[in-house]
Design a protein around this motif. Structure first.
Motif, PDB file in Angstrom:
ATOM      1  N   PHE A  75       0.422  -0.946   0.007  1.00 51.05           N
ATOM      2  CA  PHE A  75      -0.181  -0.020   0.692  1.00 51.05           C
ATOM      3  C   PHE A  75       0.632   1.215  -0.037  1.00 51.05           C
ATOM      4  O   PHE A  75       0.063   2.466   0.076  1.00 51.05           O
ATOM      5  CB  PHE A  75      -0.808   0.189   1.726  1.00 51.05           C
ATOM      6  CG  PHE A  75      -1.705  -0.874   1.808  1.00 51.05           C
ATOM      7  CD1 PHE A  75      -2.791  -1.138   1.272  1.00 51.05           C
ATOM      8  CD2 PHE A  75      -1.270  -2.757   1.668  1.00 51.05           C
ATOM      9  CE1 PHE A  75      -4.582  -1.945   1.494  1.00 51.05           C
ATOM     10  CE2 PHE A  75      -2.432  -3.452   2.350  1.00 51.05           C
ATOM     11  CZ  PHE A  75      -3.869  -2.980   1.321  1.00 51.05           C
ATOM     12  N   ASP A  76       2.228   1.123   0.552  1.00 50.72           N
ATOM     13  CA  ASP A  76       2.523   1.834   0.296  1.00 50.72           C
ATOM     14  C   ASP A  76       3.282   2.698  -1.272  1.00 50.72           C
ATOM     15  O   ASP A  76       4.184   2.651  -2.019  1.00 50.72           O
ATOM     16  CB  ASP A  76       4.334   1.348   0.317  1.00 50.72           C
ATOM     17  CG  ASP A  76       5.253   2.962   0.957  1.00 50.72           C
ATOM     18  OD1 ASP A  76       5.089   3.601   0.798  1.00 50.72           O
ATOM     19  OD2 ASP A  76       6.371   2.412   1.675  1.00 50.72           O
ATOM     20  N   ASN A  77       3.156   4.058  -1.645  1.00 52.85           N
ATOM     21  CA  ASN A  77       2.884   4.621  -2.909  1.00 52.85           C
ATOM     22  C   ASN A  77       4.873   5.052  -3.206  1.00 52.85           C
ATOM     23  O   ASN A  77       4.032   4.641  -4.019  1.00 52.85           O
ATOM     24  CB  ASN A  77       2.365   5.571  -3.060  1.00 52.85           C
ATOM     25  CG  ASN A  77       0.411   5.767  -2.663  1.00 52.85           C
ATOM     26  OD1 ASN A  77       0.356   4.368  -3.116  1.00 52.85           O
ATOM     27  ND2 ASN A  77      -0.396   6.899  -3.046  1.00 52.85           N
ATOM     28  N   GLN A  78       5.369   5.372  -2.436  1.00 50.86           N
ATOM     29  CA  GLN A  78       6.562   5.784  -2.880  1.00 50.86           C
ATOM     30  C   GLN A  78       7.522   4.958  -3.201  1.00 50.86           C
ATOM     31  O   GLN A  78       7.782   4.447  -4.138  1.00 50.86           O
ATOM     32  CB  GLN A  78       7.286   6.035  -1.800  1.00 50.86           C
ATOM     33  CG  GLN A  78       8.402   6.818  -1.660  1.00 50.86           C
ATOM     34  CD  GLN A  78       9.196   7.518  -0.233  1.00 50.86           C
ATOM     35  OE1 GLN A  78       9.025   7.731   0.557  1.00 50.86           O
ATOM     36  NE2 GLN A  78      10.342   7.422  -0.558  1.00 50.86           N
ATOM     37  N   TYR A 292       5.859  -4.739  10.957  1.00 49.26           N
ATOM     38  CA  TYR A 292       7.307  -4.815   9.534  1.00 49.26           C
ATOM     39  C   TYR A 292       6.518  -5.196   9.275  1.00 49.26           C
ATOM     40  O   TYR A 292       6.329  -5.975   8.505  1.00 49.26           O
ATOM     41  CB  TYR A 292       8.099  -5.536  10.572  1.00 49.26           C
ATOM     42  CG  TYR A 292       8.919  -4.848  12.000  1.00 49.26           C
ATOM     43  CD1 TYR A 292      10.646  -4.047  12.217  1.00 49.26           C
ATOM     44  CD2 TYR A 292       8.541  -5.339  13.641  1.00 49.26           C
ATOM     45  CE1 TYR A 292      10.657  -3.239  12.508  1.00 49.26           C
ATOM     46  CE2 TYR A 292       8.955  -4.446  14.280  1.00 49.26           C
ATOM     47  CZ  TYR A 292       9.832  -3.557  14.332  1.00 49.26           C
ATOM     48  OH  TYR A 292      10.821  -2.800  15.843  1.00 49.26           O
ATOM     49  N   THR A 293       7.969  -4.606   7.921  1.00 49.59           N
ATOM     50  CA  THR A 293       7.275  -5.366   6.852  1.00 49.59           C
ATOM     51  C   THR A 293       8.906  -6.495   6.230  1.00 49.59           C
ATOM     52  O   THR A 293       9.819  -5.574   5.967  1.00 49.59           O
ATOM     53  CB  THR A 293       6.730  -4.062   5.506  1.00 49.59           C
ATOM     54  OG1 THR A 293       7.448  -3.144   5.516  1.00 49.59           O
ATOM     55  CG2 THR A 293       5.279  -3.905   6.159  1.00 49.59           C
ATOM     56  N   THR A 294       8.744  -6.653   5.458  1.00 49.09           N
ATOM     57  CA  THR A 294       9.507  -7.211   3.941  1.00 49.09           C
ATOM     58  C   THR A 294       9.931  -8.299   2.714  1.00 49.09           C
ATOM     59  O   THR A 294       8.936  -7.424   2.188  1.00 49.09           O
ATOM     60  CB  THR A 294      11.037  -8.691   5.161  1.00 49.09           C
ATOM     61  OG1 THR A 294      12.075  -8.434   4.362  1.00 49.09           O
ATOM     62  CG2 THR A 294      10.133  -9.097   4.783  1.00 49.09           C
ATOM     63  N   TYR A 299       3.928  -0.658   3.243  1.00 46.74           N
ATOM     64  CA  TYR A 299       2.954   0.043   3.888  1.00 46.74           C
ATOM     65  C   TYR A 299       3.753   1.699   4.127  1.00 46.74           C
ATOM     66  O   TYR A 299       4.425   1.474   5.581  1.00 46.74           O
ATOM     67  CB  TYR A 299       2.058  -0.241   5.398  1.00 46.74           C
ATOM     68  CG  TYR A 299       0.389   0.432   5.021  1.00 46.74           C
ATOM     69  CD1 TYR A 299      -0.501  -0.439   4.658  1.00 46.74           C
ATOM     70  CD2 TYR A 299       0.218   1.251   5.687  1.00 46.74           C
ATOM     71  CE1 TYR A 299      -2.086  -0.207   5.135  1.00 46.74           C
ATOM     72  CE2 TYR A 299      -1.186   1.534   6.104  1.00 46.74           C
ATOM     73  CZ  TYR A 299      -2.455   1.413   5.545  1.00 46.74           C
ATOM     74  OH  TYR A 299      -2.921   1.715   6.087  1.00 46.74           O
ATOM     75  N   ALA A 300       3.176   2.885   3.716  1.00 49.62           N
ATOM     76  CA  ALA A 300       3.509   3.955   4.797  1.00 49.62           C
ATOM     77  C   ALA A 300       3.769   4.015   6.146  1.00 49.62           C
ATOM     78  O   ALA A 300       2.561   3.872   6.627  1.00 49.62           O
ATOM     79  CB  ALA A 300       2.465   4.808   3.978  1.00 49.62           C
TER      80      ALA A 300
END
Length: 523
Positions: A75-78, A292-294, A299-300
């Motif tokens: 979901f992280d636009n950047q 945390y993600t990897t 996700y922003a």
């Protein structure tokens, strides 16, 4: 003009399409960025094909790029925009102007339906190829098909040509699932039946969600001897069956149930949570600071663990937070949907086929009248209690094979045993549909018949694109009489549904008892 167009998952608005905001929480700008990433992946595949070149870098970009656009992954636009720039930069190395790209969601209804079916199937296969590659396993046929498929999506075809492509894709995805099975078993050993507690011990712990066994293995190695327990979540449950993972004594159990319950089950959790793949949901404030993600997940605002050039990851931030949070002060009781406190897993094809003679004998003697494969994705749709009631209603002289997170609807039930075998046999993650197919083929060979002649029925639940690619594989292998729910995919047009129903005897689920009676011939 709609703000967005997305109908790739089962929960899509009104079973038609999300047009203002995704039911999953995806925003219109994120949807647009994901569509643009798909367009760039098509341009990259076209450029590589035109140059007659395939490289490992492009292979990886195509797989990971498709995976990023799968439901509930990123979901992280950047992060999406940066990945798209990497794809664009790699395409520019081939020179020339970028090719024109078809508008994915425009055209006659059947064309859009068939194009979407192929694209969504490839998104699912990309996830499996990604996991296999993370463990050092690749296959030329699988990798090459991402180029072929993305180019095919960008071209006109007759209905017959689309269907032929989809069948070919299904066969290639079978090889991809086989590849991932080879990767997992070759790295961590053949799964063995294991009992997994659902209660949480006092003290520091970490919850690991998703599907990537390689990430779990690295975390287990880095937490050894540190007084931190590791708990699987959702689709990571089958990890307990692998000897190479189970050897770690601090792999202590399973936390919670399926993915769609995470916002409730993670409320005020005194431990960090690592998402290695989908299915990530928007976080509540009470636990957002410990997620945390990897890999391709994003996700922003969440902390992301990157891999180095060798694929190694430093989980120190998660480990430090686990120690700081301290976990529960006392043992914490958790249960499954039906109140059970112990789960079984590890019945992949190696374990089941070790009992092949007993199963064949049970069938021949009439002690096992029928085998059901009840599995697939779970979700929040109210109709999903169908699968709980279906399994509860299966007669005592039947076996229930299951896989993927849909099993959390019933895997804590005690349905007894037949001939020393539990009546519910958890075969693993969604990709372990390969195990179910392998078992079915072995039984068909033993009885000298086809899979469709066996006393076996598949009752599947779908949610996202990995379920789509598995369904396409089953159809490509000629498996018929599948029951599919809780709704049929919104991206399937009436013509496509009619074709599938007539060609493969595909059945939309109705109600548990009616379907069970029809299957067993009692209705």
């Amino acid at each position: 003009m709609s703000d967005m167009f997305c109908f790739q998952c089962q929960q899509t608005a009104g079973n038609k399409c999300c047009v203002s905001v995704g039911v999953c929480g995806k925003q219109p700008d994120t949807a647009a960025l994901q569509d643009e990433l798909v367009y760039e992946l098509i341009r990259l595949a076209e450029a590589a094909a035109a140059a007659g070149q395939r490289t490992q870098i492009v292979d990886r970009l195509l797989m990971d790029g498709l995976f990023i656009t799968l439901t509930n992954v990123n979901f992280d636009n950047q992060a999406i925009a940066e990945f798209t720039e990497r794809v664009r930069a790699e395409r520019e190395k081939f020179g020339g102007k970028p090719c024109a790209v078809v508008e994915l969601w425009k055209g006659d209804t059947d064309t859009v339906s068939l194009r979407s079916t192929l694209l969504f199937g490839m998104k699912g296969m990309a996830a499996y190829a990604h996991h296999a590659m993370n463990l050092g396993y690749t296959d030329d046929e699988v990798s090459a098909w991402f180029y072929k498929g993305l180019c095919a999506v960008n071209r006109p075809h007759s209905v017959e040509e689309w269907l032929a492509l989809i069948v070919e894709f299904g066969q290639v995805n079978f090889r991809c699932m086989e590849l991932l099975d080879e990767a997992n078993t070759g790295t961590f050993g053949t799964p063995q039946p294991a009992k997994v507690p659902t209660d949480i011990k006092k003290g520091p712990f970490i919850v690991v969600s998703g599907h990537d066994l390689g990430d779990l293995a690295q975390l287990l190695e880095q937490t050894a001897g540190k007084g931190i327990n590791i708990y699987t979540h959702s689709e990571m449950l089958p990890a307990h069956g692998y000897p190479g993972l189970k050897k770690h004594p601090h792999l202590a159990g399973n936390f919670g149930t399926a993915w769609q319950s995470q916002q409730t089950e993670f409320e005020n959790i005194p431990a960090p949570v690592l998402f290695t793949t989908n299915c990530l949901m928007p976080q509540r404030p009470s636990y957002q600071d410990r997620v945390y993600t990897t890999s391709v997940v994003g996700y922003a605002g969440l902390r992301h663990i990157e891999a180095d050039a060798c694929g190694r990851k430093d989980f120190s931030p998660i480990i430090e937070q686990a120690l700081a949070l301290g976990g529960y002060e006392h043992d914490h009781s958790m249960s499954g949907i039906n109140g059970g406190h112990m789960l079984m897993t590890g019945f992949a094809h190696g374990a089941v086929l070790a009992h092949a003679e007993e199963i064949i004998s049970l069938i021949k003697s009439g002690k096992v009248r029928h085998i059901f494969l009840v599995g697939g994705c779970d979700g929040a749709h109210p109709g999903r209690n169908y699968y709980t009631e279906f399994v509860k209603s299966t007669p005592m002289d039947t076996l229930v094979l299951t896989l993927a997170c849909g099993k959390y609807r019933f895997n804590d039930l005690d349905l007894g045993e037949i001939g020393g075998l539990p009546r519910i046999l958890d075969m693993g993650q969604c990709n372990d549909a390969y195990s179910a197919i392998k078992v079915a083929l072995a039984l068909a060979d033993a009885f000298g018949c086809t899979v469709n002649d066996l006393p076996l029925t598949l009752v599947l639940s779908w949610y996202e694109q990995k379920a789509v690619c598995i369904l396409l594989t089953l159809l490509a292998l000629g498996v018929k009489n599948i029951y599919l729910g809780p709704t049929l995919p919104a991206f399937l047009s009436e013509t496509v549904v009619k074709t599938l129903v007539e060609t493969y005897d595909l059945h939309p689920t109705t109600n548990p008892q009616q379907d069970l009676d029809a299957i067993l011939g009692r209705g």
